[in-house]
Design a protein around this motif. Structure first.
Motif, PDB file in Angstrom:
ATOM      1  N   LYS A   1       2.017   1.959   3.651  1.00 39.82           N
ATOM      2  CA  LYS A   1       2.427   0.589   3.952  1.00 39.82           C
ATOM      3  C   LYS A   1       2.890   0.504   5.405  1.00 39.82           C
ATOM      4  O   LYS A   1       2.696  -0.506   6.068  1.00 39.82           O
ATOM      5  CB  LYS A   1       3.553   0.162   3.002  1.00 39.82           C
ATOM      6  CG  LYS A   1       3.978  -1.269   3.175  1.00 39.82           C
ATOM      7  CD  LYS A   1       4.995  -1.672   2.135  1.00 39.82           C
ATOM      8  CE  LYS A   1       5.395  -3.124   2.320  1.00 39.82           C
ATOM      9  NZ  LYS A   1       6.429  -3.517   1.351  1.00 39.82           N
TER      10      LYS A   1
ATOM     11  N   ASP B   1       6.837  11.149   1.817  1.00 39.07           N
ATOM     12  CA  ASP B   1       7.152  10.449   0.571  1.00 39.07           C
ATOM     13  C   ASP B   1       8.471  11.006   0.048  1.00 39.07           C
ATOM     14  O   ASP B   1       8.520  12.124  -0.469  1.00 39.07           O
ATOM     15  CB  ASP B   1       6.031  10.637  -0.445  1.00 39.07           C
ATOM     16  CG  ASP B   1       6.208   9.767  -1.670  1.00 39.07           C
ATOM     17  OD1 ASP B   1       6.989   8.801  -1.621  1.00 39.07           O
ATOM     18  OD2 ASP B   1       5.556  10.065  -2.692  1.00 39.07           O
TER      19      ASP B   1
ATOM     20  N   THR C   1       4.576   6.208   6.004  1.00 41.63           N
ATOM     21  CA  THR C   1       5.519   6.158   4.879  1.00 41.63           C
ATOM     22  C   THR C   1       5.067   5.098   3.875  1.00 41.63           C
ATOM     23  O   THR C   1       4.130   4.354   4.121  1.00 41.63           O
ATOM     24  CB  THR C   1       6.941   5.817   5.370  1.00 41.63           C
ATOM     25  OG1 THR C   1       6.906   4.579   6.090  1.00 41.63           O
ATOM     26  CG2 THR C   1       7.495   6.912   6.269  1.00 41.63           C
ATOM     27  N   GLU C   2       5.789   5.049   2.763  1.00 39.01           N
ATOM     28  CA  GLU C   2       5.501   4.107   1.676  1.00 39.01           C
ATOM     29  C   GLU C   2       4.043   4.258   1.241  1.00 39.01           C
ATOM     30  O   GLU C   2       3.259   3.316   1.297  1.00 39.01           O
ATOM     31  CB  GLU C   2       5.825   2.678   2.106  1.00 39.01           C
ATOM     32  CG  GLU C   2       7.280   2.491   2.522  1.00 39.01           C
ATOM     33  CD  GLU C   2       7.562   1.092   2.990  1.00 39.01           C
ATOM     34  OE1 GLU C   2       7.726   0.206   2.124  1.00 39.01           O
ATOM     35  OE2 GLU C   2       7.597   0.890   4.234  1.00 39.01           O
TER      36      GLU C   2
ATOM     37  N   SER D   1       0.759   4.844  -1.088  1.00 36.34           N
ATOM     38  CA  SER D   1       0.243   4.492  -2.413  1.00 36.34           C
ATOM     39  C   SER D   1      -1.120   5.159  -2.584  1.00 36.34           C
ATOM     40  O   SER D   1      -1.915   5.222  -1.649  1.00 36.34           O
ATOM     41  CB  SER D   1       0.131   2.979  -2.579  1.00 36.34           C
ATOM     42  OG  SER D   1      -0.781   2.437  -1.654  1.00 36.34           O
TER      43      SER D   1
END
Length: 192
Positions: free
Chosen positions: A113, A64, A138-139, A141
């Motif tokens: 994601k 992140d 990565t990405e 949430s």
């Protein structure tokens, strides 16, 4: 002059390949079976060897921005705490990707994601029959809280990539497979 009585280098892999003759499970454990394998050497002699037959494992490098999402947990072998990338055992019937997503969610509550398989390798081919699969996520949430196994106690944290790169291999970053995972990540980033 060398005192070596045997020096050989050959492209012929038959000179290196052993033939398993018999397998016998010596001990069944929750993490895998201790198996004794009788194998015939390329020269025809027979030896008995101990192997841990374990399910495959997965390790997820979750990035992140300038940080890695990591976990701190107790390791019984070293009797110490270890900071590691999230991961664990792939469940029966589960693909390595499914295992990676599940382990990341269970240990951190996060979902990526984007997730890419970096590679798979043998954790220790002299002693273990399984493979470990490395993923890069990565990405991220946050999609909930930790959902740990009954005997799992760990904290997750965000640590700067620089700190991890500088300290991998030093306490508390002591898990050798994490160094392998980090190398796979570095190679991936270099080539992408």
């Amino acid at each position: 002059m060398s005192d070596y009585s045997f020096c050989q280098n050959s492209e012929d892999e038959k000179q290196l390949t052993w033939k398993p003759i018999q397998k016998h499970v010596k001990l069944e454990t929750v993490i895998g079976n201790v198996t004794e394998i009788a194998s015939e050497s390329p020269e025809g002699s027979v030896g008995n060897y101990i192997v841990m037959d374990c399910p495959d494992w997965v390790i997820v490098i979750a990035e992140d921005k300038d940080e890695f999402l990591m976990v701190k947990q107790w390791r019984h072998g070293t009797q110490s705490l270890s900071i590691e990338f999230p991961g664990g055992v792939i469940d029966p019937g589960e693909s390595s990707l499914e295992g990676a997503l599940r382990e990341l969610r269970e240990e951190t509550g996060c979902f990526p994601k984007t997730i890419v398989k970096l590679r798979e390798l043998s954790p220790n081919p002299a002693l273990f029959s399984n493979k470990v699969h490395f993923y890069y996520a990565t990405e991220l949430s946050q999609q909930g809280c930790q959902d740990l196994d009954e005997d799992e106690f760990l904290n997750y944290m965000r640590i700067s990539k620089n700190e991890v790169l500088e300290n991998m291999g030093k306490p508390p970053f002591i898990h050798g497979l994490m160094s392998s995972a980090l190398l796979a990540y570095i190679q991936y980033k270099k080539n992408s």
